[in-house]
Design an enzyme around this catalytic site. Sequence first.
Site, PDB file in Angstrom:
ATOM      1  N   ARG A 115      82.759 -10.378  54.911  1.00 38.26           N
ATOM      2  CA  ARG A 115      82.327  -9.885  53.448  1.00 38.26           C
ATOM      3  C   ARG A 115      81.451  -8.790  53.808  1.00 38.26           C
ATOM      4  O   ARG A 115      80.480  -8.376  52.924  1.00 38.26           O
ATOM      5  CB  ARG A 115      81.762 -10.978  52.672  1.00 38.26           C
ATOM      6  CG  ARG A 115      82.643 -12.015  52.304  1.00 38.26           C
ATOM      7  CD  ARG A 115      81.867 -13.114  51.343  1.00 38.26           C
ATOM      8  NE  ARG A 115      83.018 -13.857  50.979  1.00 38.26           N
ATOM      9  CZ  ARG A 115      82.776 -15.232  50.911  1.00 38.26           C
ATOM     10  NH1 ARG A 115      81.872 -15.796  51.240  1.00 38.26           N
ATOM     11  NH2 ARG A 115      83.821 -16.031  50.506  1.00 38.26           N
ATOM     12  N   LYS A 137      83.373   6.350  50.284  1.00 35.82           N
ATOM     13  CA  LYS A 137      84.691   6.009  50.033  1.00 35.82           C
ATOM     14  C   LYS A 137      85.315   5.438  51.264  1.00 35.82           C
ATOM     15  O   LYS A 137      85.247   6.243  52.458  1.00 35.82           O
ATOM     16  CB  LYS A 137      85.781   7.047  49.314  1.00 35.82           C
ATOM     17  CG  LYS A 137      85.390   7.456  47.928  1.00 35.82           C
ATOM     18  CD  LYS A 137      86.388   8.480  47.493  1.00 35.82           C
ATOM     19  CE  LYS A 137      86.188   8.720  45.900  1.00 35.82           C
ATOM     20  NZ  LYS A 137      87.137   9.846  45.602  1.00 35.82           N
ATOM     21  N   GLU A 179      88.615  21.807  52.468  1.00 36.15           N
ATOM     22  CA  GLU A 179      87.540  21.235  51.615  1.00 36.15           C
ATOM     23  C   GLU A 179      86.522  21.844  51.515  1.00 36.15           C
ATOM     24  O   GLU A 179      85.718  21.795  50.507  1.00 36.15           O
ATOM     25  CB  GLU A 179      87.318  19.754  52.397  1.00 36.15           C
ATOM     26  CG  GLU A 179      88.390  18.929  52.478  1.00 36.15           C
ATOM     27  CD  GLU A 179      88.695  18.300  51.113  1.00 36.15           C
ATOM     28  OE1 GLU A 179      88.005  18.415  50.049  1.00 36.15           O
ATOM     29  OE2 GLU A 179      89.932  17.620  51.016  1.00 36.15           O
ATOM     30  N   LYS A 217      78.873  18.494  48.698  1.00 34.85           N
ATOM     31  CA  LYS A 217      79.387  17.157  48.227  1.00 34.85           C
ATOM     32  C   LYS A 217      78.325  16.153  48.111  1.00 34.85           C
ATOM     33  O   LYS A 217      78.663  15.237  47.063  1.00 34.85           O
ATOM     34  CB  LYS A 217      80.260  16.653  49.458  1.00 34.85           C
ATOM     35  CG  LYS A 217      81.135  15.229  49.054  1.00 34.85           C
ATOM     36  CD  LYS A 217      81.975  14.869  50.031  1.00 34.85           C
ATOM     37  CE  LYS A 217      82.860  13.539  49.427  1.00 34.85           C
ATOM     38  NZ  LYS A 217      83.930  13.163  50.505  1.00 34.85           N
ATOM     39  N   GLU A 227      82.155   7.454  40.953  1.00 42.53           N
ATOM     40  CA  GLU A 227      83.308   8.422  40.421  1.00 42.53           C
ATOM     41  C   GLU A 227      83.798   8.096  38.904  1.00 42.53           C
ATOM     42  O   GLU A 227      84.776   7.922  38.648  1.00 42.53           O
ATOM     43  CB  GLU A 227      84.616   8.449  41.227  1.00 42.53           C
ATOM     44  CG  GLU A 227      85.438   9.681  41.193  1.00 42.53           C
ATOM     45  CD  GLU A 227      86.584   9.609  41.834  1.00 42.53           C
ATOM     46  OE1 GLU A 227      87.318  10.704  41.891  1.00 42.53           O
ATOM     47  OE2 GLU A 227      87.026   8.670  42.954  1.00 42.53           O
ATOM     48  N   ARG A 231      81.786  13.424  39.786  1.00 38.96           N
ATOM     49  CA  ARG A 231      82.379  13.156  41.079  1.00 38.96           C
ATOM     50  C   ARG A 231      83.660  13.445  41.095  1.00 38.96           C
ATOM     51  O   ARG A 231      84.325  13.784  42.241  1.00 38.96           O
ATOM     52  CB  ARG A 231      82.142  11.776  41.672  1.00 38.96           C
ATOM     53  CG  ARG A 231      82.664  11.614  43.109  1.00 38.96           C
ATOM     54  CD  ARG A 231      82.278  10.479  44.062  1.00 38.96           C
ATOM     55  NE  ARG A 231      82.800  10.258  45.147  1.00 38.96           N
ATOM     56  CZ  ARG A 231      82.454   9.393  46.326  1.00 38.96           C
ATOM     57  NH1 ARG A 231      81.642   8.440  45.801  1.00 38.96           N
ATOM     58  NH2 ARG A 231      82.804   9.450  47.353  1.00 38.96           N
ATOM     59  N   ASN A 235      87.986  16.229  42.880  1.00 34.27           N
ATOM     60  CA  ASN A 235      89.400  15.943  42.855  1.00 34.27           C
ATOM     61  C   ASN A 235      90.411  17.310  42.875  1.00 34.27           C
ATOM     62  O   ASN A 235      91.604  17.361  42.828  1.00 34.27           O
ATOM     63  CB  ASN A 235      89.919  14.945  42.283  1.00 34.27           C
ATOM     64  CG  ASN A 235      89.270  13.752  42.300  1.00 34.27           C
ATOM     65  OD1 ASN A 235      89.279  13.175  43.353  1.00 34.27           O
ATOM     66  ND2 ASN A 235      88.893  12.657  41.206  1.00 34.27           N
ATOM     67  N   HIS A 238      93.559  18.078  44.576  1.00 29.17           N
ATOM     68  CA  HIS A 238      93.779  16.701  45.073  1.00 29.17           C
ATOM     69  C   HIS A 238      94.987  15.972  44.296  1.00 29.17           C
ATOM     70  O   HIS A 238      95.674  15.255  44.891  1.00 29.17           O
ATOM     71  CB  HIS A 238      92.857  15.898  45.314  1.00 29.17           C
ATOM     72  CG  HIS A 238      91.839  16.430  46.882  1.00 29.17           C
ATOM     73  ND1 HIS A 238      91.297  17.434  46.757  1.00 29.17           N
ATOM     74  CD2 HIS A 238      91.718  15.705  47.889  1.00 29.17           C
ATOM     75  CE1 HIS A 238      90.625  17.456  48.036  1.00 29.17           C
ATOM     76  NE2 HIS A 238      90.936  16.527  48.573  1.00 29.17           N
ATOM     77  N   HIS A 242      97.709  15.501  46.944  1.00 31.56           N
ATOM     78  CA  HIS A 242      97.916  14.204  47.393  1.00 31.56           C
ATOM     79  C   HIS A 242      99.387  13.949  47.251  1.00 31.56           C
ATOM     80  O   HIS A 242      99.924  13.311  48.272  1.00 31.56           O
ATOM     81  CB  HIS A 242      97.043  13.226  46.844  1.00 31.56           C
ATOM     82  CG  HIS A 242      95.872  12.921  47.338  1.00 31.56           C
ATOM     83  ND1 HIS A 242      94.682  12.207  46.928  1.00 31.56           N
ATOM     84  CD2 HIS A 242      95.208  13.348  48.657  1.00 31.56           C
ATOM     85  CE1 HIS A 242      93.774  12.279  47.721  1.00 31.56           C
ATOM     86  NE2 HIS A 242      94.067  12.842  48.943  1.00 31.56           N
ATOM     87  N   HIS A 259      96.268  17.091  56.141  1.00 31.52           N
ATOM     88  CA  HIS A 259      95.709  16.952  54.488  1.00 31.52           C
ATOM     89  C   HIS A 259      95.218  18.303  54.151  1.00 31.52           C
ATOM     90  O   HIS A 259      95.666  18.518  52.652  1.00 31.52           O
ATOM     91  CB  HIS A 259      94.524  16.019  54.735  1.00 31.52           C
ATOM     92  CG  HIS A 259      93.642  15.825  53.413  1.00 31.52           C
ATOM     93  ND1 HIS A 259      94.016  15.060  52.385  1.00 31.52           N
ATOM     94  CD2 HIS A 259      92.671  16.465  52.973  1.00 31.52           C
ATOM     95  CE1 HIS A 259      93.050  15.207  51.474  1.00 31.52           C
ATOM     96  NE2 HIS A 259      92.145  15.768  51.840  1.00 31.52           N
TER      97      HIS A 259
END
Length: 355
Positions: A115, A137, A179, A217, A227, A231, A235, A238, A242, A259
Site C-alpha cells: 500500500r 505521475k 519535451e 512543468k 490533471e 495540467r 498534453n 501527446h 502517443h 517517445h
Amino acid sequence: MQSIQANNYLVHFNQNAYEALNKHLKENKYSNIFIIVDDQTNEYCLPKFIPLLETDLTIEIIEFEAGEANKNIETCIEIWNILTELGGDRKSLVINLGGGVVTDLGGFVASTFKRGVDFINIPTTLLSMVDASVGGKTGVDLGNLKNQIGVINVPQMVLIDTQYLETLSQSEMRSGLAEMLKHGLIFDAPYWRQFSDLKSIIFDDLDELIYRSVEIKNEIVIQDPTEKNIRKALNFGHTLGHAIESYFLESDTKTTLLHGEAIAVGMILESYISLHKNLISEEEYREIKTVIKGIYDDVIFEENDIDPILELLIHDKKNEYGSIQFALIEGIGKIKINQSVENKLILDAFQDYKS
C-alpha cells in the site's frame, strides 16, 4: 543551483542532490534500500551513483530489461515478488535510477507495494529529467496503450545530475529535447526561441535549460496536481504523439520510435490543427514546423497507417465522455485545453506533415 519546491517534495540538482539524499537517509529510519534500474542504467549509471550513497543499510539492486516494451504489469509483478523475497517492508526505500520507463514503473511499484513505500527518483535521461520524473505521475502501459494503469503519487525527492547525460546517444538527447520544446510552446515563447538555432546552444547552457524546463512543468503541475484543468496543457503534442508511438511500437513493419520522436510529430500535427482552428498564425505554424523538422528526421506514414493510429485515439486516457480532447497552442507560449477536433482536420494534418 537552488532546489525547486514541488508539491510536497523538492527537486535537487547536481552536487546538492546527493547532499540532500544522504541527509534524508540519516533522518529517516529505513529498513533497507532497493535500487530499481534497467540493464542500461545498471551498466552505465549505477557505478557513478553507488559511491555517492552514504549509508550502512543493506542495498539490493533490482534490474529489468530496458525499453518501453517492458513497461507493463508483468514487470511490476516480477519486481513485487523480488521485493517480497528480499524482505521488503513498509519501511523500505525504493530508489528509481533510470529514464522515464524506470521512474514511471518504479514509482508505480513503490506506490502499490504494501500500500505504498517511500521512493526517490533519479532520472538519468534528458527526457526523464524534464518530464517523466517530475509531477507525481507513475504507471505502466496496457498492451500498446500508454500509461493506462497508474497512480499520481509524489516521490520523497527528485535528484537531477546532468553528468548522467554523458552516457546518452544523440537520439536519446533529441528525444528529451522534444519535451523542452513543448514547454516553450505552451508556456514560454522566449524559452522556445532559444532552441530555434541549436548551434548557438553549448553544453554549458544545458543545466540552465533543464532547470527552466523543470520550473515550467512544476509551475503548471503545482496549480493542478491531478490533471483536472491547466495540467492538461502538458498534453500538447501527446494526443496524436502517443497514438503514433503506440502504433509504431506494436507494428511488425515499423521501426519503434523514441517517445520524443513521436511527440515531435505530434507537436507539428497539433500545431497544424491549432492553425486551422484560428489559434495560431500561418507564420507561427511555419516556424514551429521548420524548427522541429530541422531537429528530427521525418517519420514516414503510409496510407494504411492512419486509420489504426486514429483508432488508438479512442483509448487515449485524456478523452472525456467519449470525445477526444486536445490541448492546442493559442499563439506560441499559450495553450487552450479541452478542444474537440474532427477526423478530417486530423487527416489533413497528416497530409500536411508529409509536405
